[in-house]
Motif scaffolding. Structure first.
Motif, mmCIF file in Angstrom:
data_model
loop_
_atom_site.group_PDB
_atom_site.id
_atom_site.type_symbol
_atom_site.label_atom_id
_atom_site.label_comp_id
_atom_site.label_asym_id
_atom_site.label_seq_id
_atom_site.Cartn_x
_atom_site.Cartn_y
_atom_site.Cartn_z
ATOM 1 N N MET A 1 0.845 -1.190 0.000
ATOM 2 C CA MET A 1 0.000 0.000 0.000
ATOM 3 C C MET A 1 0.887 1.250 0.000
ATOM 4 O O MET A 1 1.936 1.265 0.635
ATOM 5 N N THR A 2 0.454 2.280 -0.711
ATOM 6 C CA THR A 2 1.208 3.534 -0.762
ATOM 7 C C THR A 2 0.309 4.688 -0.335
ATOM 8 O O THR A 2 -0.915 4.556 -0.285
ATOM 9 N N ASP A 3 0.921 5.819 -0.046
ATOM 10 C CA ASP A 3 0.192 7.026 0.339
ATOM 11 C C ASP A 3 0.027 7.936 -0.873
ATOM 12 O O ASP A 3 0.842 7.895 -1.808
ATOM 13 N N SER A 4 -1.013 8.783 -0.816
ATOM 14 C CA SER A 4 -1.209 9.799 -1.847
ATOM 15 C C SER A 4 -2.027 10.943 -1.263
ATOM 16 O O SER A 4 -2.726 10.778 -0.264
ATOM 17 N N PHE A 5 -1.923 12.103 -1.891
ATOM 18 C CA PHE A 5 -2.683 13.269 -1.461
ATOM 19 C C PHE A 5 -2.674 14.313 -2.569
ATOM 20 O O PHE A 5 -1.888 14.227 -3.524
ATOM 21 N N THR A 6 -3.533 15.318 -2.420
ATOM 22 C CA THR A 6 -3.593 16.474 -3.308
ATOM 23 C C THR A 6 -3.602 17.723 -2.451
ATOM 24 O O THR A 6 -4.335 17.789 -1.453
ATOM 25 N N VAL A 7 -2.783 18.698 -2.820
ATOM 26 C CA VAL A 7 -2.762 20.006 -2.157
ATOM 27 C C VAL A 7 -2.738 21.083 -3.231
ATOM 28 O O VAL A 7 -2.183 20.879 -4.314
ATOM 29 N N SER A 8 -3.335 22.244 -2.919
ATOM 30 C CA SER A 8 -3.378 23.362 -3.862
ATOM 31 C C SER A 8 -3.114 24.668 -3.144
ATOM 32 O O SER A 8 -3.393 24.791 -1.948
ATOM 33 N N ARG A 9 -2.631 25.630 -3.918
ATOM 34 C CA ARG A 9 -2.427 26.981 -3.394
ATOM 35 C C ARG A 9 -2.477 27.948 -4.567
ATOM 36 O O ARG A 9 -2.019 27.619 -5.667
ATOM 37 N N VAL A 10 -2.993 29.142 -4.338
ATOM 38 C CA VAL A 10 -2.928 30.201 -5.341
ATOM 39 C C VAL A 10 -1.608 30.936 -5.130
ATOM 40 O O VAL A 10 -1.301 31.379 -4.016
ATOM 41 N N LEU A 11 -0.814 31.036 -6.197
ATOM 42 C CA LEU A 11 0.474 31.717 -6.149
ATOM 43 C C LEU A 11 0.416 32.998 -6.976
ATOM 44 O O LEU A 11 -0.257 33.033 -8.016
ATOM 45 N N PRO A 12 1.137 34.047 -6.544
ATOM 46 C CA PRO A 12 1.085 35.333 -7.239
ATOM 47 C C PRO A 12 2.020 35.401 -8.450
ATOM 48 O O PRO A 12 2.955 36.211 -8.510
ATOM 49 N N ALA A 13 1.759 34.538 -9.433
ATOM 50 C CA ALA A 13 2.558 34.496 -10.655
ATOM 51 C C ALA A 13 1.713 33.841 -11.741
ATOM 52 O O ALA A 13 0.690 33.220 -11.448
#
Length: 132
Positions: A1-13
């Motif tokens: 079994m492996t791990d996974s995830f999703t993350v997001s951010r708004v960047l000023p570019a």
């Protein structure tokens, strides 16, 4: 079994600025505050964070998507590289940068999820505010 995830951010570019900086040795080093090397082609190798991270570029879609095989010094020697997908979407005032990180050795996912925020999103936000 492996791990996974999703993350997001708004960047000023713009997506182009982020894409180009990610794949450029000097710019990647500047935006994270740690040395990196980048060969900006499919199959090209990269390192980041003083060699703590290494891998290869699997797919490159200019200004929209970067897919890499990615590992750190903390991966067990027999563990395959994880899969990192970076998606860049223009948004009001910047770019939504989404990181889909999968195939991480079991039990390490939470650490990398925090690491993306602390060691990438935060310094990148500061960098792009100063540069652009």
């Amino acid at each position: 079994m492996t791990d996974s995830f999703t993350v997001s951010r708004v960047l000023p570019a713009t997506p182009q600025q982020i894409y180009e900086a990610w794949l450029d040795t000097d710019d990647h080093s500047e935006m994270t505050g740690a040395s990196a090397t980048c060969d900006p082609k499919v199959g090209g190798a990269f390192t980041a964070w003083e060699g703590y991270i290494e891998g290869t570029n699997v797919a490159l879609e200019p200004f929209g998507r970067i897919v890499q095989r990615w590992r750190t010094l903390e991966f067990p020697d027999d563990a395959p590289d994880s899969l990192l997908e970076i998606v860049l979407e223009a948004s009001n005032g910047g770019t939504i940068m989404t990181i889909n990180h999968s195939e991480i050795p079991e039990g390490q996912g939470d650490s990398y999820k925090v690491g993306w925020s602390d060691h990438y999103f935060e310094p990148m936000t500061a960098h792009f505010r100063l540069v652009y």
